[in-house]
Every structure is written in structure tokens, then in C-alpha cells.
Design a protein around this motif. Sequence first.
Motif, mmCIF file in Angstrom:
data_model
loop_
_atom_site.group_PDB
_atom_site.id
_atom_site.type_symbol
_atom_site.label_atom_id
_atom_site.label_comp_id
_atom_site.label_asym_id
_atom_site.label_seq_id
_atom_site.Cartn_x
_atom_site.Cartn_y
_atom_site.Cartn_z
ATOM 1 N N LEU A 302 0.826 -1.207 0.000
ATOM 2 C CA LEU A 302 0.000 0.000 0.000
ATOM 3 C C LEU A 302 0.862 1.260 0.000
ATOM 4 C CD1 LEU A 302 -2.991 0.682 -0.035
ATOM 5 C CD2 LEU A 302 -2.950 0.768 2.468
ATOM 6 N N LEU A 303 1.953 1.226 0.736
ATOM 7 C CA LEU A 303 2.860 2.369 0.789
ATOM 8 C C LEU A 303 3.505 2.612 -0.568
ATOM 9 C CD1 LEU A 303 3.768 4.384 2.943
ATOM 10 C CD2 LEU A 303 5.737 2.936 3.394
ATOM 11 N N THR A 304 3.884 1.534 -1.246
ATOM 12 C CA THR A 304 4.471 1.648 -2.584
ATOM 13 C C THR A 304 3.464 2.205 -3.578
ATOM 14 O OG1 THR A 304 5.931 -0.242 -2.153
ATOM 15 C CG2 THR A 304 5.591 0.373 -4.452
ATOM 16 N N THR A 305 2.216 1.744 -3.465
ATOM 17 C CA THR A 305 1.155 2.234 -4.345
ATOM 18 C C THR A 305 0.939 3.730 -4.148
ATOM 19 O OG1 THR A 305 0.048 0.082 -4.243
ATOM 20 C CG2 THR A 305 -1.252 1.955 -5.019
ATOM 21 N N LEU A 306 0.918 4.172 -2.896
ATOM 22 C CA LEU A 306 0.734 5.590 -2.599
ATOM 23 C C LEU A 306 1.893 6.410 -3.147
ATOM 24 C CD1 LEU A 306 -0.943 7.770 -1.194
ATOM 25 C CD2 LEU A 306 0.401 7.363 0.874
ATOM 26 N N PHE A 307 3.115 5.883 -3.008
ATOM 27 C CA PHE A 307 4.293 6.582 -3.528
ATOM 28 C C PHE A 307 4.213 6.719 -5.050
ATOM 29 C CE2 PHE A 307 8.551 6.285 -5.427
ATOM 30 C CZ PHE A 307 9.119 7.442 -4.915
ATOM 31 N N MET A 308 3.812 5.651 -5.723
ATOM 32 C CA MET A 308 3.713 5.680 -7.186
ATOM 33 C C MET A 308 2.596 6.626 -7.634
ATOM 34 S SD MET A 308 4.328 1.621 -8.008
ATOM 35 C CE MET A 308 4.235 1.838 -9.790
ATOM 36 N N PHE A 309 1.503 6.642 -6.879
ATOM 37 C CA PHE A 309 0.401 7.560 -7.195
ATOM 38 C C PHE A 309 0.866 9.013 -7.044
ATOM 39 C CE2 PHE A 309 -2.941 10.246 -5.275
ATOM 40 C CZ PHE A 309 -3.783 10.363 -6.375
ATOM 41 N N GLY A 310 1.487 9.329 -5.909
ATOM 42 C CA GLY A 310 1.961 10.688 -5.672
ATOM 43 C C GLY A 310 2.997 11.126 -6.686
ATOM 44 N N SER A 311 3.912 10.223 -7.006
ATOM 45 C CA SER A 311 4.966 10.542 -7.976
ATOM 46 C C SER A 311 4.383 10.807 -9.357
ATOM 47 C CB SER A 311 5.976 9.390 -8.058
ATOM 48 O OG SER A 311 6.606 9.177 -6.807
ATOM 49 N N SER A 312 3.402 10.004 -9.747
ATOM 50 C CA SER A 312 2.800 10.179 -11.074
ATOM 51 C C SER A 312 1.999 11.481 -11.146
ATOM 52 C CB SER A 312 1.904 8.982 -11.414
ATOM 53 O OG SER A 312 0.853 8.836 -10.477
ATOM 54 N N VAL A 313 1.319 11.842 -10.055
ATOM 55 C CA VAL A 313 0.579 13.109 -10.020
ATOM 56 C C VAL A 313 1.543 14.279 -10.163
ATOM 57 C CG1 VAL A 313 -0.734 14.673 -8.535
ATOM 58 C CG2 VAL A 313 -1.408 12.281 -8.702
ATOM 59 N N LEU A 314 2.626 14.264 -9.404
ATOM 60 C CA LEU A 314 3.618 15.344 -9.481
ATOM 61 C C LEU A 314 4.263 15.398 -10.855
ATOM 62 C CD1 LEU A 314 5.345 14.942 -5.984
ATOM 63 C CD2 LEU A 314 3.748 16.739 -6.687
ATOM 64 N N LEU A 315 4.541 14.242 -11.429
ATOM 65 C CA LEU A 315 5.167 14.189 -12.757
ATOM 66 C C LEU A 315 4.252 14.795 -13.814
ATOM 67 C CD1 LEU A 315 7.495 13.120 -14.576
ATOM 68 C CD2 LEU A 315 6.183 10.996 -14.789
ATOM 69 N N ILE A 316 2.985 14.416 -13.779
ATOM 70 C CA ILE A 316 2.032 14.899 -14.791
ATOM 71 C C ILE A 316 1.756 16.400 -14.658
ATOM 72 C CG2 ILE A 316 -0.386 14.742 -15.538
ATOM 73 C CD1 ILE A 316 -0.200 11.722 -14.874
ATOM 74 N N ILE A 317 1.571 16.854 -13.433
ATOM 75 C CA ILE A 317 1.184 18.256 -13.221
ATOM 76 C C ILE A 317 2.370 19.210 -13.322
ATOM 77 C CG2 ILE A 317 0.215 19.910 -11.567
ATOM 78 C CD1 ILE A 317 -1.554 17.699 -10.488
ATOM 79 N N TYR A 318 3.544 18.792 -12.777
ATOM 80 C CA TYR A 318 4.648 19.739 -12.633
ATOM 81 C C TYR A 318 5.829 19.496 -13.575
ATOM 82 C CZ TYR A 318 2.125 21.160 -8.491
ATOM 83 O OH TYR A 318 1.158 21.618 -7.654
ATOM 84 N N VAL A 319 5.875 18.363 -14.241
ATOM 85 C CA VAL A 319 6.975 18.094 -15.167
ATOM 86 C C VAL A 319 6.480 18.070 -16.606
ATOM 87 C CG1 VAL A 319 8.809 16.489 -15.817
ATOM 88 C CG2 VAL A 319 8.233 16.815 -13.402
ATOM 89 N N ILE A 320 5.497 17.216 -16.855
ATOM 90 C CA ILE A 320 4.968 17.112 -18.210
ATOM 91 C C ILE A 320 4.133 18.331 -18.569
ATOM 92 C CG2 ILE A 320 3.456 15.778 -19.730
ATOM 93 C CD1 ILE A 320 4.287 13.283 -18.265
ATOM 94 N N GLY A 321 3.282 18.759 -17.569
ATOM 95 C CA GLY A 321 2.382 19.889 -17.828
ATOM 96 C C GLY A 321 3.108 21.226 -17.893
#
Length: 321
Positions: A302-321
Motif C-alpha cells: 500500500l505504501l508503494t502504491t501511494l508513492f507511485m500515485f503521488g509521484s505520477s501526479v507530481l510528474l504529470i502536473i509539474y513536469v509534463i504539464g
Amino acid sequence: MTHNKSVFYNLLKTARPRQWIKNLALYAALIFSGMLFYVPTDAPAYFLTVTLAFITFNFITSSIYIFNDIVDAEADRNHPFKKKRPIASGALSVRSAKIGAGVLLIISLILSFYLTFFFQLMALAYVLLQILYAKFLKHIPIFDVASIATGFLIRIYAGALVVNLHMNVWFLLTVISASLFLAVGKRQSERTLLSGQSEEVIGSTRKILKHYTQRLLDQYTGMFATAAWLSYAIYTFQAQTVVPAAEFTQIYTFLPKTLHSQKLLMLTLPFVIFGIMRYLQLIYEKNEGESPERVLLGDRTLLTTLFMFGSSVLLIIYVIG
């Protein structure tokens, strides 16, 4: 000196710093708004302001936990696990607990003076809600679960109001559904822990559990689990379009039109669905969930899933976007 250390340790234990993880909800509006790194010309960076609000809420919630343990001391003494809490076991006196709770509230009040008036209103609303919950609401079916969800909603609003951010209605519905899901999961696990006990014992430890049958809790759990991921799905479908940065637009030329999409937050949906499924597994198979933050920090998957979710959100909003 040893006595003072013992009092401080038991106060810290009663304050439950592990529960501060719930206050990370204050960052939600800031992160999803795309303003995480925004620095206004006439005020501190948004991140610093929300961090001060987060610290303030940590003191508030810890004082509330101490207050709750004072109120619940008699019932906790009849609980197979809660009887070991400092106040219930007698390791921490009620007088020391009251002083500790008062000091924490005073500190939070001082810190709130540096934040906005509307944040102060949210903080006050949270304190009043928790007092009502400890005294009355936790003994009323449905209202007890709704109160827990409202506590999360207040956190979200507090984090948004302190830096004056707008929140999408579907995002709010996601928060409400997810918090109701966690609250029902908590009741689910509490009843499981007390399985085999007589109704008299269950009533003396948590009266409200007598009004929640296993079938009813199963219905609630399924309903709010579905509402949580579906609300988030609709939020990602309707979220503001993410326009890829120049270095990423070239990737689109190599992809078929079928895969072209600027609703990139949809890519985070599988993590949400898997996380909910994993949490359900922990509730039903391992009888966990009474303490959501303990489940989160204790389960590697569950902790790994949360980390991957948070990382993907940050990547999409602040790196790709």
C-alpha cells in the motif's frame, strides 16, 4: 527527572504523532491546483504557508486526541487493546493530560494568528466538531461516520483557504467518499477485533458498534469504495487539460491518434483502484483498518502504491504539464 521523562513520553504517546499523516490532506488542494511552487510577490511561498497550517493542525489534532482519551478513559479500560493507553492504564494522570492538551491548543492558537481568518474559522470548526464527536456524535449511528468524513473535508478546505485556492467539486466528492470509506473500514475492523465478545462487552467499549451489523458494514464499505474511485475517475476526466511541455510534445508524433490525450491524470486512476482493493484486502483478510495510518505505514504494498500515485501526479502536473 525520570518521572518528568515518563510524563512527557506518555503525553507524546497520547498525542499520537503518527496520526499527523492525516493532516497531509491540507496539501491536497495545493498539489492538484498546480500551485505547489508558486511564490506570490507580497507573501511567503504557498508551500511554506500550507506547511505552517499543517503544523498548526498537528498541534490541534494532538490536543483533541488527548481530550478524547480523557473522555473515553472509562470505556477504554474495558477494551482489550485500548486499556493499555496511558490515561486508561493510569500511566498518565488526567491532570497532566489536561495541561498537555491546553498547552498544545495555545500553541496552535498562536500559530494561527499568522494565517488567514478563514483558516482560523476552519480550525475552530474542526475543534468544535471533535468536541461534539467525543461527547455526542460518536454515539449516534451514521452521524459518527459522517463526522469522521467531515473532519477530513475540513482539512482539505483549511489547506485551500489558507492560500485562497479553488477546488473542483468532483475532487471534494472524492475526498468525502474516500474518508467515508476509511471511517466505515475503521468500524469494520473494530467489530472484527471484538468478535467473540458478548454484546455487553461490545456495548461497554464502543456502544455504536451494536447498531452496525456485519451485513450493513459490508454494504457501506462497498458503496463508499466504489464512490471513491469513481469520483476520482470523473475528476481526472474533467480536470483542467494538461498541455505537455515542448520537450514532451515530440513524443506525440510517434504515437497513434488513439493514444493522444491531454487528460493525463487519468493515468493515475489504476493506482487509486489498486490502493482501494488492497485496503479492502487488509480489512477483510488481515482484520486491519482500525487505525488507517498504521495500515498505510505498515503495509509495504500500500505504501508503494501511494508513492507511485503521488509521484505520477507530481510528474504529470509539474513536469509534463
